[in-house]
Design an enzyme around this catalytic site. Structure first.
Site, mmCIF file in Angstrom:
data_model
loop_
_atom_site.group_PDB
_atom_site.id
_atom_site.type_symbol
_atom_site.label_atom_id
_atom_site.label_comp_id
_atom_site.label_asym_id
_atom_site.label_seq_id
_atom_site.Cartn_x
_atom_site.Cartn_y
_atom_site.Cartn_z
ATOM 1 N N HIS A 53 -27.438 33.751 -0.972
ATOM 2 C CA HIS A 53 -27.360 34.851 -0.016
ATOM 3 C C HIS A 53 -25.989 34.812 0.653
ATOM 4 O O HIS A 53 -25.180 33.914 0.417
ATOM 5 C CB HIS A 53 -28.485 34.754 1.033
ATOM 6 C CG HIS A 53 -28.356 33.557 1.933
ATOM 7 N ND1 HIS A 53 -28.846 32.309 1.589
ATOM 8 C CD2 HIS A 53 -27.803 33.405 3.163
ATOM 9 C CE1 HIS A 53 -28.597 31.451 2.561
ATOM 10 N NE2 HIS A 53 -27.968 32.093 3.530
ATOM 11 N N LYS A 221 9.443 10.450 11.867
ATOM 12 C CA LYS A 221 8.787 10.761 10.586
ATOM 13 C C LYS A 221 7.311 10.418 10.737
ATOM 14 O O LYS A 221 6.945 9.258 10.888
ATOM 15 C CB LYS A 221 9.404 9.956 9.436
ATOM 16 C CG LYS A 221 8.821 10.353 8.079
ATOM 17 C CD LYS A 221 9.440 9.564 6.938
ATOM 18 C CE LYS A 221 8.959 10.112 5.599
ATOM 19 N NZ LYS A 221 7.487 10.180 5.473
ATOM 20 N N GLU A 357 7.196 4.954 10.168
ATOM 21 C CA GLU A 357 7.774 5.049 8.822
ATOM 22 C C GLU A 357 9.282 5.185 8.841
ATOM 23 O O GLU A 357 9.976 4.698 7.949
ATOM 24 C CB GLU A 357 7.184 6.255 8.088
ATOM 25 C CG GLU A 357 5.885 5.978 7.384
ATOM 26 C CD GLU A 357 5.668 6.950 6.233
ATOM 27 O OE1 GLU A 357 6.371 6.848 5.218
ATOM 28 O OE2 GLU A 357 4.807 7.810 6.375
ATOM 29 N N PHE A 559 -8.708 5.095 -30.234
ATOM 30 C CA PHE A 559 -7.596 6.030 -30.160
ATOM 31 C C PHE A 559 -7.915 7.223 -31.058
ATOM 32 O O PHE A 559 -8.350 7.042 -32.193
ATOM 33 C CB PHE A 559 -6.320 5.329 -30.642
ATOM 34 C CG PHE A 559 -5.056 6.015 -30.242
ATOM 35 C CD1 PHE A 559 -4.573 5.915 -28.957
ATOM 36 C CD2 PHE A 559 -4.320 6.750 -31.164
ATOM 37 C CE1 PHE A 559 -3.386 6.524 -28.582
ATOM 38 C CE2 PHE A 559 -3.136 7.372 -30.814
ATOM 39 C CZ PHE A 559 -2.660 7.247 -29.502
ATOM 40 N N HIS A 607 -1.815 10.510 -24.133
ATOM 41 C CA HIS A 607 -0.489 10.233 -24.693
ATOM 42 C C HIS A 607 0.024 11.522 -25.317
ATOM 43 O O HIS A 607 -0.672 12.148 -26.125
ATOM 44 C CB HIS A 607 -0.571 9.125 -25.740
ATOM 45 C CG HIS A 607 -1.019 7.809 -25.193
ATOM 46 N ND1 HIS A 607 -0.188 6.716 -25.082
ATOM 47 C CD2 HIS A 607 -2.217 7.403 -24.702
ATOM 48 C CE1 HIS A 607 -0.848 5.696 -24.562
ATOM 49 N NE2 HIS A 607 -2.093 6.094 -24.315
ATOM 50 N N ASP A 627 10.268 -2.662 -22.765
ATOM 51 C CA ASP A 627 9.079 -3.522 -22.884
ATOM 52 C C ASP A 627 9.531 -4.981 -22.838
ATOM 53 O O ASP A 627 10.055 -5.509 -23.828
ATOM 54 C CB ASP A 627 8.362 -3.210 -24.199
ATOM 55 C CG ASP A 627 7.002 -3.891 -24.292
ATOM 56 O OD1 ASP A 627 6.638 -4.609 -23.344
ATOM 57 O OD2 ASP A 627 6.318 -3.706 -25.312
ATOM 58 N N ALA A 733 -6.350 2.289 -19.748
ATOM 59 C CA ALA A 733 -7.645 1.652 -20.005
ATOM 60 C C ALA A 733 -7.511 0.141 -19.857
ATOM 61 O O ALA A 733 -7.671 -0.621 -20.813
ATOM 62 C CB ALA A 733 -8.141 2.026 -21.397
#
Length: 787
Positions: A53, A221, A357, A559, A607, A627, A733
């Protein structure tokens, strides 16, 4: 049901019946009070209760007269709609949007259908017309406009008919205004216009030094949500810096009474702690619990005033008018952000001393522009990090007070890495409170364990509390230097909550996806819904491969790059010819609905290709993945990232960076899509091998795990046809579901080796500056002579 037709309104509280029907410890509906003064707000709310309603509400004598309309408003002449009179509602209900929980009166979803103003037709008082059983009135709404009438048809049941009339209102009938506008100001020169429905705020550039020259003004700030307040005839509407609506009903009512309509106020919504310092976690908790009464609005700019665009006026003139408007206000929940002119260094020092801050410095003559401008700059006091509490030390000469906490951050492998002690920033009450809250354990939760000096006299605790810590820098050992507590909460206050109206219905929302953090499928969906707008800028319209974890990350994960059965139309397909000449349907999305549909199917990681679905053969973005070997410290990875950035800039590129949710760093390079994949991949391979040849002790370009010890792999193989890189804003994951997140170059070292949590990523999207705001400006053509 109260009878308002044959008697005067009772001298008691007209909201008594409203309150008696509701349990405000369960429902987020406003308890409300009778407002002072007389406004003329009109609203229709769509109410998905047991039966759908609509609710008509008209402001009168501080409350909302209310009718339930089963078949909806009479949008055209000739329609007759049953309208059942119900209890008066508080004025704050006009801006209520949300879910009334099951088992409560009116359970179901409520949202706004129309809003505006109303006024009665004729000279008789509203109460006189109601007693006579006929109320004629004019509506000026966003949807509904014109003359209407409510006619009583059944006095015993309080049933009325709501109808639209042919125009009969008189032009001379005065139209009441919600506020009395202030006297004309010399700033308000220019033609009047309707204020825009959306406005991108002016943003600050981050700098390391406070401006000390003449012509600058300096403000605190604030640690909250940047919000634009659109003041209209019918009330105030708030929007975040991303243009999304956000609701603070009490603030809206307060500001509608104080500020003139057709204005836009730029400011920050904050919640103050007991020391009077704004704390974002307190605001975050208030929003999560839908208890926003403590929220305050700090106003610092005025781009539109009473229908006049004053963005080109100097900042100091805009602020002077804003200060004049707010001078009549006595409510501390609406404040003016004062500024200090001249040298801002003393203000900055004081801000850092009390745990703020930092400060914002602005040129006093600056215009208001919807860009990131060097005329507005921000200087942060110290670096910030969110950490887990794994232990504490007792206060000297005390048996029930925490003296300092031992903190750490979780890496991509889920281990809690020790980052040091935090001993300042506590009140005495907080020290006692934490002592009672912490749950003890026998062994330290850190891996590896802290050294003997740090462990001496430590009490180890379960990792149930997240702390926000300010610190000066990292020590040579990778520990926090001069750390100070600025906030601490139980971790469940950082949980993400699936909205009551999710974009896509999520099945099994309580299924545990990550046992280490307790994150559920519903929280995963809540995360992706919160970041969808940002994420789609970089993953939208690209073929994607997916990591699915339907039963959680401790069960089977797999995957997938081809389209699976059962996906809705919001998930699109693009045909890709693979290396064996087979053609396969790959997946791409271009909407939040598509993204969430994949989450519903158990997708956890995204990905993406480096090319668009409609131009598969030509990349428009390159990714260099740094890496490191297991024995490489984070500071060396950061140094390498800056070094590789410089090498790319020397070729004319402008790389951006993101942390991957693991121990590496991605350099992301937007390029013109003018070369095809073989040429692009050849360039990336030559670039990586040249760097490795020039500095073989630091880099390698081969995927040999054994050779990586002490060195950093420059993985260029992300840049081949069909290869993918983890998408910006994708969860990983892994334990605690870390996020692959775009970051500023100057904060790589601040972040340390730990992972960014989903809740911290959402906080950054909603509250912090976008580190990739200039993504398209960083796109560069390929060099004429490729190396």
């Amino acid at each position: 049901m109260a009878d308002h037709t044959d008697q005067e309104r009772e001298p008691g509280d007209p909201l008594t019946e409203y309150r008696q029907k509701r349990s405000f410890d369960v429902t987020s509906e406003p308890a409300g009070t009778v407002a002072q003064g007389q406004g003329n707000l009109y609203v229709v709310q769509e109410h998905h209760a047991r039966r759908l309603h609509w609710d008509l509400r008209l402001e009168y004598k501080g409350v909302l007269l209310s009718w339930a309309v089963p078949k909806g408003p009479p949008e055209r002449h000739g329609l007759r709609r049953l309208a059942v009179k119900v209890e008066d509602h508080p004025l704050e209900y006009a801006t209520f949007v949300g879910e009334i929980p099951k088992g409560n009166y009116g359970a179901g979803h409520v949202h706004r259908w129309d809003m505006g103003t109303w006024r009665p037709i004729g000279e008789d008082e509203v109460e006189t017309q109601l007693r006579a059983g006929k109320l004629e009135f004019v509506i000026e709404g966003e949807r509904m406009k014109g003359d209407f009438v409510l006619v009583l048809t059944d006095k015993e049941k309080d049933e009325w008919l709501w109808m639209k009339m042919k125009t009969k209102s008189h032009k001379e009938t005065p139209k009441p205004k919600p506020v009395e506008p202030p006297p004309p100001s010399p700033v308000l020169t220019g033609p009047k216009q309707r204020i825009p429905d959306e406005l991108e705020p002016m943003l600050c550039t981050r700098v390391d030094q406070v401006p000390s020259a003449e012509g600058w003004v300096h403000e605190i700030k604030w640690d909250g949500y940047r919000v634009l307040a659109f003041v209209k005839e019918w009330g105030v509407e708030f929007k975040t810096r991303n243009g999304l609506p956000i609701y603070f009903s009490k603030l809206a009512n307060l500001m509608a009474r104080v500020l003139p309509p057709d204005s836009i106020i730029d400011g920050e919504v904050v919640v103050f702690d007991e020391k009077g310092v704004s704390r974002f976690p307190l605001l975050q908790r208030a929003l999560a619990e839908k208890k926003t009464d403590p929220a305050c609005f700090i106003a610092f700019d005025l781009p539109f005033a009473q229908g006049v665009d004053i963005r080109q006026k100097p900042l100091v003139e805009r602020k002077a008018l804003l200060q004049e408007w707010l001078a009549v206000n006595q409510d501390p929940k609406l404040r003016y952000s004062a500024h200090h002119a001249g040298d801002g260094r003393p203000l900055f020092s004081r801000a850092c001393e009390i745990g703020l801050e930092g400060i914002i410095s602005k040129k006093g003559e600056s215009a208001y522009r919807s860009v990131r401008s060097p005329e507005w700059v921000k200087v942060r006091c110290e670096k910030k990090i969110e950490v887990w509490v794994g232990g504490f030390m007792l206060m000297a000469n005390s048996t029930d007070m925490v003296g300092s906490i031992l903190v750490g951050t979780r890496g991509a492998d889920g281990r809690l890495q020790y980052l040091g002690k935090v001993g300042s920033g506590f009140s005495e009450a907080l020290r006692r409170k934490l002592f009672k809250e912490f749950r003890r354990r026998e062994r330290p939760p850190f891996d590896p364990e802290p050294g003997s000096m740090e462990s001496k006299d430590a009490v180890w605790v379960e990792t149930t509390h997240l702390a926000q810590v300010q610190f000066l820098d990292w020590s040579g050992e990778g520990l926090l230097r001069q750390a100070k507590l600025v906030g601490i909460e139980r971790s469940q206050t950082h949980r993400l909550q699936l909205p009551s109206n999710p974009i896509v219905k999520i099945s099994n929302p309580d299924r545990i996806i990550d046992p280490s953090s307790g994150h559920t499928k519903g929280e995963v969906a809540a995360y992706y819904q919160a970041v969808a707008k940002q994420m789609l800028r970089f993953v939208g319209n690209r073929p994607i491969s997916m990591v699915r974890a339907p039963e959680g990350i401790t069960e089977a994960t797999f995957f997938q790059k081809h389209r699976m059965a059962g996906l809705p139309d919001s998930v699109h397909s693009v045909t890709v010819k693979e290396s064996d000449e087979k053609e396969e349907p790959y997946v791409y999305v271009d909407s939040a609905e598509g993204l969430l549909a994949l989450v519903q199917m158990g997708v956890l990681e995204f990905h993406s290709w480096g090319s668009q679905a409609d131009d598969l053969e030509r990349p428009d973005v390159l990714v260099f993945d740094l890496d490191p070997g297991d024995d490489v410290e984070w500071r060396r990875v950061v140094e390498a990232a800056h070094h590789v950035r410089g090498a790319l800039q020397a070729l004319g590129f402008e790389p951006l960076t993101k942390v991957t949710g693991g121990k590496g760093i991605h350099l992301v390079v937007p390029v013109d899509p003018s070369l095809e994949w073989p040429e692009a991949k050849a360039f990336c391979e030559n670039f990586a091998k040249n760097l490795s040849a020039r500095d073989p002790k630091r880099y390698l370009a081969k995927l040999s795990k054994a050779a990586r010890q002490g060195r950093i792999l420059i993985d260029y193989l992300r840049n081949g046809r069909g290869a993918t890189a983890v998408a910006p804003y994708s969860l990983r994951a892994r334990p605690n579901l870390p996020v692959a997140l775009p970051v500023d170059w100057d904060e790589l070292g601040v972040l340390g080796p730990g992972a960014i949590t989903p809740s911290e990523a959402v906080r950054r999207v909603e509250e912090a500056d976008d580190p990739w705001a200039d993504y398209e400006k960083c796109r560069r053509p390929w060099p004429a002579n490729l190396p």
